[in-house]
Design a protein around this motif. Sequence first.
Motif, PDB file in Angstrom:
ATOM      1  N   GLU A 224      20.160 -33.313  12.677  1.00  0.00           N
ATOM      2  CA  GLU A 224      19.889 -34.635  12.136  1.00  0.00           C
ATOM      3  C   GLU A 224      18.754 -34.524  11.132  1.00  0.00           C
ATOM      4  OE1 GLU A 224      21.643 -37.281  12.520  1.00  0.00           O
ATOM      5  OE2 GLU A 224      22.928 -36.321  14.016  1.00  0.00           O
ATOM      6  N   GLN A 225      18.693 -35.496  10.241  1.00  0.00           N
ATOM      7  CA  GLN A 225      17.563 -35.540   9.331  1.00  0.00           C
ATOM      8  C   GLN A 225      16.308 -35.834  10.129  1.00  0.00           C
ATOM      9  OE1 GLN A 225      18.518 -37.673   5.750  1.00  0.00           O
ATOM     10  NE2 GLN A 225      16.375 -38.052   5.262  1.00  0.00           N
ATOM     11  N   ASP A 226      15.239 -35.092   9.844  1.00  0.00           N
ATOM     12  CA  ASP A 226      13.980 -35.253  10.569  1.00  0.00           C
ATOM     13  C   ASP A 226      13.162 -36.331   9.874  1.00  0.00           C
ATOM     14  OD1 ASP A 226      11.914 -34.940  12.305  1.00  0.00           O
ATOM     15  OD2 ASP A 226      11.355 -32.916  11.667  1.00  0.00           O
ATOM     16  N   THR A 227      13.089 -37.490  10.495  1.00  0.00           N
ATOM     17  CA  THR A 227      12.406 -38.625   9.885  1.00  0.00           C
ATOM     18  C   THR A 227      11.386 -39.209  10.857  1.00  0.00           C
ATOM     19  OG1 THR A 227      14.128 -40.129  10.681  1.00  0.00           O
ATOM     20  CG2 THR A 227      14.398 -39.237   8.470  1.00  0.00           C
ATOM     21  N   PRO A 228      10.366 -39.905  10.353  1.00  0.00           N
ATOM     22  CA  PRO A 228       9.400 -40.562  11.236  1.00  0.00           C
ATOM     23  C   PRO A 228      10.110 -41.511  12.195  1.00  0.00           C
ATOM     24  CG  PRO A 228       8.618 -40.593   8.961  1.00  0.00           C
ATOM     25  CD  PRO A 228      10.037 -40.094   8.922  1.00  0.00           C
TER      26      PRO A 228
END
Length: 542
Positions: A224-228
Amino acid sequence: MRILFATAVLLTSTAAVAQTAPQLSLDTLKQVTERLSSDEFEGRAPATAGEEKTLAYLVERLQRAGLKPGNKGSWFQEVPLVEITSQNVAPLTFTGGKTPVSLEYRKDLVIATYQVTPKVQVKDSDVVFVGYGINAPERDWNDYAGMDVKGKTVVILVNDPDWQTQGLRGEFGGRAMTYYGRWTYKYEEAARQGAAAAIIIHDTEPAAYGWGVVQSSWTGPQLEQDTPGDHMDQSKAIGWIQQDAAKALFASAGKDYVALIEAAKHKGFKAVPLGVKANVSFDNTIRRQASKNVIGILPGSERPDEVVLYSAHWDHLGRCDAVNGDDICNGALDNASGTAGLVALAEAHVKAGPAKRSLVFLAVTAEESGLLGSKFYAENPVYPLARTVGGVNMDGVNNVGRAKDFVLVGVGKSELEDLVKPFVAAQDRVIVPEPTPERGYYYRSDHFSMAKLGVPMLYGESGEDLRVGGKEAGKKASDDYTANRYHKPQDQYDPSWSWDGAIEDLSIFYGLGRQLAEGSNWPNWYPTAEFRATRDKSRAGK
């Protein structure tokens, strides 16, 4: 008069491009496809040793082709990803019905999470059947109307309510899938509704692939995209269950499966509590790392800040469920071949010399994980989207021979479709509707990431009407690939492949890209396309 004049100019321009087009390299197509899909690259999974080898090889080939690094002197754009690997997956159980139902991981069920958390537990969660799980106010359709599913487990059908309708007329485009039919949308909407878990019922025809594809794609490490925020606004658990398992669940709940499936097709359907509770738990191993998009550029001679884009994804599934002892999903057609097409097009454009606008060649990561590399590029573009004229995406090339027809995937969306027609006609081919619009291919590859943010992207390919064998041979080849090789270890390079059709398709893509790069027009979406407003806003603020 204006239409006739525009057509004449377009045909003249097309002829000029065709006369000056360098020959696309067959050797490049073969070499790059064979190399990238060899066992040495271990299936090209992002953030593995296979990625490192892939990146090194792509830079070598693009540099040799004559491109320049495309990201401020670098060949790469880092894409922050988080890898989540589920372990110790307990059976998904449903209690409180006539008989308990227990679904075994991999066999009956695949399950995962978007949430970046070491443990997932769904305990005694009320189960609700929400039909197709669609909330579309503009179509006066809401499968969640009157039903609070916060903390509950929703069971959902794949595709749109009218997917069995022949033709393209219906509440959701008839046979053609809309984004509402994609599994990604269904999980997104379930999360917006507050569901603790979202489970899709697998059915091969509307899903467009068999259970083996779900099994290989949804087990093992998931990216998955690593996002806050660690995606904690998403449902705790997302997954698929076999159709027979769903029937057992409905029987336990005392519900008529066939009747409810039929009811879900019609406007006004109301979600149905099944009167049972769901339980599932699993642990997660979490690893944060960056993968990379590869970017090369042929700078424009007059307007280098205006960009024409070619894209293809370099990644595949890596190690997957073994078949006959082979656990490497090599991804030869999907998408070593499309990446080879990207390299071949780069070579051809360099041989022709710089165009007035810049030509950018983008090989993206993590398409197989949900278009993550292209999504990251679209949201963090190296070249502003308002200055990106449009482009072409390639996800597999024709390896079965020349075709009489050419398919525009997601037809009826952008003016690129008008611009490509003369290039198709120049090959004595005809443009035909998608043979399987219900499979939703328009929403399943990287052009969609760009389209959502307004950039017109063409996604086209050979049709099934082959010059040798006709429609019967073409459909047989297509069905055979989907059933026996797609997302399986059997998608391997075959020296006996025919490349004539690939060369023809890539020549179309070359011509369209060159015309855009030498011209000054800005093709837009048609007024009825869902991306038109986004493009207009983007261009207005350029």
